[in-house]
Write a protein that holds these residues in place. Structure first.
Motif, PDB file in Angstrom:
ATOM      1  N   SER A 119       4.521  -8.561 -62.803  1.00 43.09           N
ATOM      2  CA  SER A 119       5.012  -7.388 -62.071  1.00 43.09           C
ATOM      3  C   SER A 119       4.648  -7.492 -60.592  1.00 43.09           C
ATOM      4  N   ASN A 120       5.533  -6.987 -59.749  1.00 42.32           N
ATOM      5  CA  ASN A 120       5.333  -7.042 -58.301  1.00 42.32           C
ATOM      6  C   ASN A 120       4.836  -5.717 -57.727  1.00 42.32           C
ATOM      7  N   PRO A 121       4.198  -5.712 -56.553  1.00 45.89           N
ATOM      8  CA  PRO A 121       3.825  -6.872 -55.738  1.00 45.89           C
ATOM      9  C   PRO A 121       2.728  -7.672 -56.451  1.00 45.89           C
ATOM     10  N   LEU A 122       3.045  -8.940 -56.685  1.00 44.51           N
ATOM     11  CA  LEU A 122       2.303  -9.724 -57.671  1.00 44.51           C
ATOM     12  C   LEU A 122       0.793  -9.782 -57.453  1.00 44.51           C
ATOM     13  N   ASP A 123       0.408 -10.162 -56.238  1.00 42.23           N
ATOM     14  CA  ASP A 123      -1.026 -10.384 -56.007  1.00 42.23           C
ATOM     15  C   ASP A 123      -1.818  -9.079 -56.170  1.00 42.23           C
ATOM     16  N   ALA A 124      -1.210  -7.969 -55.701  1.00 45.50           N
ATOM     17  CA  ALA A 124      -1.884  -6.670 -55.851  1.00 45.50           C
ATOM     18  C   ALA A 124      -1.953  -6.273 -57.326  1.00 45.50           C
ATOM     19  N   MET A 125      -0.892  -6.555 -58.082  1.00 41.15           N
ATOM     20  CA  MET A 125      -0.903  -6.208 -59.509  1.00 41.15           C
ATOM     21  C   MET A 125      -1.933  -7.034 -60.289  1.00 41.15           C
ATOM     22  N   CYS A 126      -2.215  -8.238 -59.805  1.00 40.01           N
ATOM     23  CA  CYS A 126      -3.283  -9.041 -60.430  1.00 40.01           C
ATOM     24  C   CYS A 126      -4.625  -8.321 -60.266  1.00 40.01           C
ATOM     25  N   HIS A 127      -4.852  -7.744 -59.074  1.00 46.32           N
ATOM     26  CA  HIS A 127      -6.092  -6.980 -58.846  1.00 46.32           C
ATOM     27  C   HIS A 127      -6.188  -5.818 -59.822  1.00 46.32           C
ATOM     28  N   VAL A 128      -5.060  -5.117 -60.010  1.00 40.35           N
ATOM     29  CA  VAL A 128      -5.046  -3.967 -60.923  1.00 40.35           C
ATOM     30  C   VAL A 128      -5.399  -4.430 -62.335  1.00 40.35           C
ATOM     31  N   ALA A 129      -4.767  -5.516 -62.776  1.00 43.29           N
ATOM     32  CA  ALA A 129      -5.010  -6.006 -64.145  1.00 43.29           C
ATOM     33  C   ALA A 129      -6.453  -6.493 -64.304  1.00 43.29           C
ATOM     34  N   LEU A 130      -6.987  -7.137 -63.267  1.00 39.11           N
ATOM     35  CA  LEU A 130      -8.374  -7.623 -63.333  1.00 39.11           C
ATOM     36  C   LEU A 130      -9.332  -6.446 -63.498  1.00 39.11           C
ATOM     37  N   THR A 131      -9.148  -5.421 -62.678  1.00 39.66           N
ATOM     38  CA  THR A 131     -10.048  -4.264 -62.717  1.00 39.66           C
ATOM     39  C   THR A 131      -9.892  -3.498 -64.024  1.00 39.66           C
ATOM     40  N   ALA A 132      -8.650  -3.252 -64.425  1.00 38.18           N
ATOM     41  CA  ALA A 132      -8.421  -2.438 -65.631  1.00 38.18           C
ATOM     42  C   ALA A 132      -8.868  -3.170 -66.898  1.00 38.18           C
ATOM     43  N   SER A 133      -8.784  -4.496 -66.889  1.00 42.69           N
ATOM     44  CA  SER A 133      -9.142  -5.251 -68.102  1.00 42.69           C
ATOM     45  C   SER A 133     -10.645  -5.464 -68.224  1.00 42.69           C
ATOM     46  N   GLY A 134     -11.321  -5.603 -67.099  1.00 44.53           N
ATOM     47  CA  GLY A 134     -12.732  -5.977 -67.134  1.00 44.53           C
ATOM     48  C   GLY A 134     -12.924  -7.420 -67.585  1.00 44.53           C
ATOM     49  N   PHE A 135     -11.837  -8.184 -67.631  1.00 45.72           N
ATOM     50  CA  PHE A 135     -11.910  -9.593 -68.046  1.00 45.72           C
ATOM     51  C   PHE A 135     -12.517 -10.444 -66.932  1.00 45.72           C
ATOM     52  N   PRO A 136     -13.062 -11.611 -67.302  1.00 47.43           N
ATOM     53  CA  PRO A 136     -13.441 -12.558 -66.244  1.00 47.43           C
ATOM     54  C   PRO A 136     -12.176 -13.013 -65.515  1.00 47.43           C
ATOM     55  N   ALA A 137     -12.336 -13.307 -64.229  1.00 46.45           N
ATOM     56  CA  ALA A 137     -11.161 -13.611 -63.398  1.00 46.45           C
ATOM     57  C   ALA A 137     -10.362 -14.795 -63.924  1.00 46.45           C
ATOM     58  N   LYS A 138     -11.024 -15.706 -64.649  1.00 49.88           N
ATOM     59  CA  LYS A 138     -10.276 -16.882 -65.117  1.00 49.88           C
ATOM     60  C   LYS A 138      -9.246 -16.518 -66.195  1.00 49.88           C
ATOM     61  N   ARG A 139      -9.376 -15.299 -66.769  1.00 49.02           N
ATOM     62  CA  ARG A 139      -8.404 -14.893 -67.795  1.00 49.02           C
ATOM     63  C   ARG A 139      -7.359 -13.890 -67.277  1.00 49.02           C
ATOM     64  N   VAL A 140      -7.266 -13.767 -65.954  1.00 46.26           N
ATOM     65  CA  VAL A 140      -6.213 -12.915 -65.366  1.00 46.26           C
ATOM     66  C   VAL A 140      -5.553 -13.733 -64.251  1.00 46.26           C
ATOM     67  N   VAL A 141      -4.338 -14.173 -64.512  1.00 45.07           N
ATOM     68  CA  VAL A 141      -3.688 -15.108 -63.601  1.00 45.07           C
ATOM     69  C   VAL A 141      -2.276 -14.608 -63.284  1.00 45.07           C
TER      70      VAL A 141
END
Ligand code: APR
Length: 315
Positions: A119-141
């Motif tokens: 989903s776009n804007p892609l790089d910002a949506m990666c931040h959202v998914a990283l924060t909401a998931s609490g996953f280590p960064a290597k599992r959110v790409v």
């Protein structure tokens, strides 16, 4: 047990991604959307193609998350797409709420999954998914670099009149106006592009690649690209599920690489069973380094905008 790939959002990108993965036959596919009956209908249609294609993939469509349980990979395509006159950043407020909501629901049921954000804007949506998931960064790409590079490669193949297979290139940076095509890493069967095309023509190709998404939005008028984006997602799914360890340009959360910290930006990464197994630091020319940092700054600007939007929504 068979592998499972969930695709959230059964629109153009999501459904095409589900089709490409289902046709590979190596994983079951779950398609989720909020529109009643739509993911179920698309999943049924895809399932009915299986006997012709000779694949035993189970394809499930749903409006809930129960069927997504224990997914190995979750691809997030839910959200709105661009229409003519819109930039990817215009999608920010709507898509951040959607991506946050779906990520929370997905990770409750698939705590070990690798998330691929589209989903776009892609790089910002990666931040959202990283924060909401609490996953280590290597599992959110994030998926962007392969698509931007594919656009650039296809235009070069056309200009040089050779097979697309012989074009090697990298487009780094953010998925937007600040993307950074690396002329120094662009080769045609090992021959540097500068030996085959004049600089003016390379610059025109770079410009067309940078506006590749907008060119398609302008033609389609009712939505944005989906064939090339889904092909790029499928290449990432292949590398992760089959633990191929391909080196592919993807949006990754940097922790000092390229002098950039705590921000998602497109860089070459090694993608394997664990997600991002390594961020590859390649040598960049001074102007390329500057362009990459500029790109990271633009993503940081969007992350700040999201903080402001959240604050405004609360007050
Ligand atoms: N949960 C699940 N699905 C949702 C949700 C939600 N909360 N909100 C929206 N959707 C679904 C929509 O119902 C729609 O079917 O997401 C789908 C998006 O599909 P399209 O409108 O066809 O958009 P598409 O072209 O697939 O693009 C999706 O990917 O490339 C990016 O910029 C693009 O952000 C956009 C995304």
């Amino acid at each position: 047990m068979r592998k499972k790939v969930t695709v959230i959002g059964a629109g153009n990108v999501g459904a095409t991604t589900a089709q490409r993965i289902a046709e590979r036959g190596y994983a079951d596919v779950v398609l989720v959307d909020i529109i009643k009956g739509m993911p179920q209908g698309k999943a049924l249609d895809l399932s009915e193609a299986s006997p012709v294609l000779g694949v035993d993939t189970q394809i499930t469509g749903s409006n809930s998350y129960a069927a997504t349980r224990n997914s190995d990979i979750v691809v997030i395509t839910s959200g709105i797409a661009r229409r003519p006159g819109m930039s990817r950043d215009d999608l920010l407020a709507t898509n951040m709420a959607i991506v946050e909501d779906v990520t929370t629901k997905v990770v409750q049921r698939s705590p070990k999954a690798v998330l691929i954000v589209v989903s776009n804007p892609l790089d910002a949506m990666c931040h959202v998914a990283l924060t909401a998931s609490g996953f280590p960064a290597k599992r959110v790409v994030g998926m962007a670099g392969i698509l931007d590079t594919a656009r650039y490669r296809s235009f070069i193949a056309e200009a040089v009149d050779v097979s697309v297979e012989d074009i090697n290139a990298y487009v780094l940076g953010g998925h937007g106006d600040t993307m950074v095509p690396l002329a120094s890493y662009t080769t045609v069967a090992g021959i540097p592009i500068g030996e085959l095309l004049p600089k003016k023509e390379i610059d025109a190709i770079i410009d067309r690649a940078r506006n590749g998404g907008a060119e398609i939005v302008g033609l389609l008028k009712t939505g944005s690209a989906f064939y090339a984006p889904s092909a790029a997602v499928a290449e990432m799914v292949d590398s992760i599920l089959l633990d191929k360890k391909r080196i592919l340009p993807c949006a990754a959360y940097l922790s000092g690489q390229y002098g950039i910290k705590n921000v998602y930006v497109g860089v070459p990464v090694k993608l394997g069973a664990g997600g991002i197994e390594q961020v590859m630091e390649i040598k960049l020319a001074a102007d390329e380094k500057r362009a990459l940092r500029r790109s990271a700054k633009a993503v940081e600007g969007l992350v700040k905008d999201m903080v402001r939007l959240r604050r405004e929504a609360k007050s």
